[in-house]
Design an enzyme around this catalytic site. Structure first.
Site, PDB file in Angstrom:
ATOM      1  N   ASP A   1       0.853  -1.180   0.000  1.00  0.00           N
ATOM      2  CA  ASP A   1       0.000   0.000   0.000  1.00  0.00           C
ATOM      3  C   ASP A   1       0.898   1.242   0.000  1.00  0.00           C
ATOM      4  O   ASP A   1       2.113   1.153   0.141  1.00  0.00           O
ATOM      5  CB  ASP A   1      -0.958  -0.005   1.181  1.00  0.00           C
ATOM      6  CG  ASP A   1      -0.252   0.005   2.521  1.00  0.00           C
ATOM      7  OD1 ASP A   1       0.945   0.334   2.563  1.00  0.00           O
ATOM      8  OD2 ASP A   1      -0.894  -0.322   3.531  1.00  0.00           O
ATOM      9  N   SER A   2       0.302   2.397  -0.166  1.00  0.00           N
ATOM     10  CA  SER A   2       1.090   3.620  -0.325  1.00  0.00           C
ATOM     11  C   SER A   2       1.401   4.302   0.995  1.00  0.00           C
ATOM     12  O   SER A   2       2.219   5.218   1.047  1.00  0.00           O
ATOM     13  CB  SER A   2       0.330   4.615  -1.206  1.00  0.00           C
ATOM     14  OG  SER A   2      -0.878   5.006  -0.571  1.00  0.00           O
TER      15      SER A   2
ATOM     16  N   PHE B   1      -3.440   5.369   4.115  1.00  0.00           N
ATOM     17  CA  PHE B   1      -4.360   5.084   5.211  1.00  0.00           C
ATOM     18  C   PHE B   1      -3.681   5.277   6.556  1.00  0.00           C
ATOM     19  O   PHE B   1      -4.299   5.765   7.511  1.00  0.00           O
ATOM     20  CB  PHE B   1      -4.910   3.662   5.112  1.00  0.00           C
ATOM     21  CG  PHE B   1      -5.902   3.344   6.187  1.00  0.00           C
ATOM     22  CD1 PHE B   1      -7.215   3.788   6.089  1.00  0.00           C
ATOM     23  CD2 PHE B   1      -5.535   2.626   7.315  1.00  0.00           C
ATOM     24  CE1 PHE B   1      -8.140   3.515   7.083  1.00  0.00           C
ATOM     25  CE2 PHE B   1      -6.444   2.344   8.326  1.00  0.00           C
ATOM     26  CZ  PHE B   1      -7.753   2.793   8.203  1.00  0.00           C
TER      27      PHE B   1
ATOM     28  N   ASP C   1      -2.922   8.457  -1.810  1.00  0.00           N
ATOM     29  CA  ASP C   1      -4.251   9.057  -1.901  1.00  0.00           C
ATOM     30  C   ASP C   1      -4.584   9.744  -0.586  1.00  0.00           C
ATOM     31  O   ASP C   1      -3.896   9.560   0.414  1.00  0.00           O
ATOM     32  CB  ASP C   1      -5.308   7.993  -2.210  1.00  0.00           C
ATOM     33  CG  ASP C   1      -5.372   6.908  -1.127  1.00  0.00           C
ATOM     34  OD1 ASP C   1      -4.328   6.634  -0.506  1.00  0.00           O
ATOM     35  OD2 ASP C   1      -6.455   6.338  -0.904  1.00  0.00           O
TER      36      ASP C   1
ATOM     37  N   GLY D   1     -11.093   4.076   1.178  1.00  0.00           N
ATOM     38  CA  GLY D   1     -11.881   4.954   2.028  1.00  0.00           C
ATOM     39  C   GLY D   1     -13.130   4.333   2.601  1.00  0.00           C
ATOM     40  O   GLY D   1     -14.004   5.045   3.102  1.00  0.00           O
TER      41      GLY D   1
ATOM     42  N   ASP E   1      -7.945  -7.285   1.194  1.00  0.00           N
ATOM     43  CA  ASP E   1      -6.981  -7.421   2.284  1.00  0.00           C
ATOM     44  C   ASP E   1      -7.635  -6.921   3.552  1.00  0.00           C
ATOM     45  O   ASP E   1      -8.547  -6.086   3.506  1.00  0.00           O
ATOM     46  CB  ASP E   1      -5.704  -6.598   2.018  1.00  0.00           C
ATOM     47  CG  ASP E   1      -5.901  -5.137   2.418  1.00  0.00           C
ATOM     48  OD1 ASP E   1      -5.466  -4.764   3.530  1.00  0.00           O
ATOM     49  OD2 ASP E   1      -6.525  -4.371   1.651  1.00  0.00           O
TER      50      ASP E   1
ATOM     51  N   CYS F   1     -12.374 -29.259   9.526  1.00  0.00           N
ATOM     52  CA  CYS F   1     -11.377 -28.308   9.020  1.00  0.00           C
ATOM     53  C   CYS F   1     -10.029 -29.014   8.910  1.00  0.00           C
ATOM     54  O   CYS F   1      -9.637 -29.774   9.806  1.00  0.00           O
ATOM     55  CB  CYS F   1     -11.271 -27.098   9.944  1.00  0.00           C
ATOM     56  SG  CYS F   1      -9.977 -25.915   9.466  1.00  0.00           S
TER      57      CYS F   1
ATOM     58  N   CYS G   1      -7.024 -27.559   8.779  1.00  0.00           N
ATOM     59  CA  CYS G   1      -5.862 -26.777   9.217  1.00  0.00           C
ATOM     60  C   CYS G   1      -5.106 -27.514  10.321  1.00  0.00           C
ATOM     61  O   CYS G   1      -5.653 -28.398  10.998  1.00  0.00           O
ATOM     62  CB  CYS G   1      -6.277 -25.379   9.688  1.00  0.00           C
ATOM     63  SG  CYS G   1      -6.968 -25.284  11.356  1.00  0.00           S
TER      64      CYS G   1
ATOM     65  N   CYS H   1      -6.871 -27.397  13.836  1.00  0.00           N
ATOM     66  CA  CYS H   1      -8.037 -28.269  14.022  1.00  0.00           C
ATOM     67  C   CYS H   1      -7.667 -29.749  13.984  1.00  0.00           C
ATOM     68  O   CYS H   1      -8.336 -30.575  14.605  1.00  0.00           O
ATOM     69  CB  CYS H   1      -9.087 -27.959  12.962  1.00  0.00           C
ATOM     70  SG  CYS H   1      -9.953 -26.393  13.235  1.00  0.00           S
TER      71      CYS H   1
ATOM     72  N   HIS I   1      -5.698 -21.093  12.008  1.00  0.00           N
ATOM     73  CA  HIS I   1      -7.074 -21.480  11.678  1.00  0.00           C
ATOM     74  C   HIS I   1      -7.795 -20.384  10.892  1.00  0.00           C
ATOM     75  O   HIS I   1      -8.441 -20.673   9.875  1.00  0.00           O
ATOM     76  CB  HIS I   1      -7.877 -21.802  12.943  1.00  0.00           C
ATOM     77  CG  HIS I   1      -9.323 -22.014  12.633  1.00  0.00           C
ATOM     78  ND1 HIS I   1      -9.806 -23.186  12.089  1.00  0.00           N
ATOM     79  CD2 HIS I   1     -10.394 -21.171  12.724  1.00  0.00           C
ATOM     80  CE1 HIS I   1     -11.109 -23.069  11.871  1.00  0.00           C
ATOM     81  NE2 HIS I   1     -11.488 -21.858  12.250  1.00  0.00           N
TER      82      HIS I   1
END
Length: 377
Positions: free
Chosen positions: A96-97, A100, A150, A219, A269, A307, A309, A312, A338
């Protein structure tokens, strides 16, 4: 701007309504979309190794320009062979820039058309971040996808504040595009406009005319209601090119992923899966499981039966609750494994449903499972 970076491209494979199934091609490999990018803010996804990320099904990770600029610095990362080598991740990376993060420093920053003056959250030192510097830092990091700088309007915002943020976002996007020169790195634009449909349309239209290889919607997920967020996406998406990837920034709740895919988004994300894991909130097909609750103290079941993973397959809810209550480091690791696996399986199921032409059925069944336990978000 019309020419795509070498090794970069986007291909649509299937669709149902506005929902899309595709491939994003980068110099470090292809990403099947819709895709969720685990957040590796400081060059690491908290609590998990590269090998674990791959095993969980992660395709592309996101790192934070602001944080890496402050520590250890883009120069050091570049000297170490770039971010891929530095963090031992040979798959695609998006940076990202820092816009944020600068937005979140509101009390200690000053925004002008030239850039942003802000104080480091680490030591209070003053920095001047310009669109050109945002590009320079990301080029030094060597990510596959870089983002323009931005201005994120704080919500709620007045009409004038939103229009000013859009004006500055467009100005900075042009400057970022002019400054960007790294071959093989794609520079994505970011559509701002708050919850104002007219401002969103103006921003999207002008950014599209600049010919970026990809577009993000920014935003949002900053405190507005879910209906307002979905409305803003719904207004913006039709204005974006069908043959370019669409990235919705900062959204990661499972129900939000499903609904935003339904509105035509390709990339996501969010820190939610990893942050929730550290706070003991675990994702399941029927909603959240809060592992600290006393009812799990002697529960022999895994977080989610079936699951696949590591967590689990090997540990009970009782043990995970014990780790969490005892503040053991292993708690965060196992919970993170998980949650990331859940999100990876969810996005894979979304892609499978789109390929099979069964999207509407999948979406209906997904929400029905949450409603059955009263956990629809």
């Amino acid at each position: 701007m019309e020419e795509k970076p070498k090794g970069f491209g986007f291909e649509l494979l299937a669709g149902e309504g506005r929902a899309r199934r595709g491939h994003l091609y980068t110099p470090h490999g292809a990403v099947e979309t819709p895709a969720f990018m685990p957040v590796g803010t400081q060059g690491t996804v908290k609590g998990v190794t590269r090998e674990e990320l791959l095993g969980l099904g992660a395709q592309m990770v996101l790192s934070n320009t602001y944080h890496l600029y402050l520590r250890p610095g883009a120069k050091i990362v570049s000297q170490m062979g770039g971010l891929h080598k530095f963090m031992n991740w040979d798959g695609p990376i998006l940076t990202d820039s820092g816009g944020f993060q600068v937005y979140s420093l509101a009390p200690t920053r000053k925004v002008t058309d030239e850039g942003v003056i802000f104080q480091s959250h680490l030591d209070g030192s003053e920095h001047f971040f310009t669109p050109e510097l945002a590009v320079e830092v990301q080029e030094g990091l060597g990510s596959d996808v870089a983002m323009v700088l931005d201005e994120v309007p704080k919500l709620p915002a007045t009409k004038d504040e939103i229009l000013e943020a859009v004006r500055r976002t467009l100005l900075w996007a042009e400057r970022c595009a002019s400054a960007h020169s790294r071959k093989g790195q794609a520079l994505f634009a970011i559509v701002q406009g708050g919850l104002d449909p007219t401002a969103r349309a103006e921003c999207a239209g002008k950014l599209v005319s600049m010919g970026f290889p990809g577009y993000a919607i920014g935003g949002l997920s900053v405190g507005e209601s879910r209906p307002d967020m979905l409305e803003a996406i719904g207004v913006t998406e039709p204005l974006l090119p069908e043959d370019k990837p669409r990235y919705l920034m900062g959204v990661g709740a499972p129900a939000d992923l499903v609904e935003c895919v339904n509105l035509g988004m390709d990339m996501f994300d969010c820190v939610m899966p990893t942050r929730n894991a550290r706070n003991g909130w675990l994702f399941t097909e029927t909603g959240r499981l809060v592992i600290k609750n006393s009812r799990y103290a002697d529960d022999p079941l895994p977080v989610e039966p079936g699951c696949d993973c590591y967590t689990c397959r090997n540990y009970s809810r009782a043990y995970l609750r014990h780790l969490y209550i005892s503040k053991e480091i292993l708690s965060a690791r196992l919970n993170t494994i998980h949650n990331l696996r859940y999100i990876s399986k969810l996005t894979r199921s979304i892609r499978d449903a789109l390929e099979k032409g069964a999207w509407d059925e999948f979406r209906e069944n997904f929400h029905a499972r949450l409603k059955e336990r009263g956990e629809e978000e």
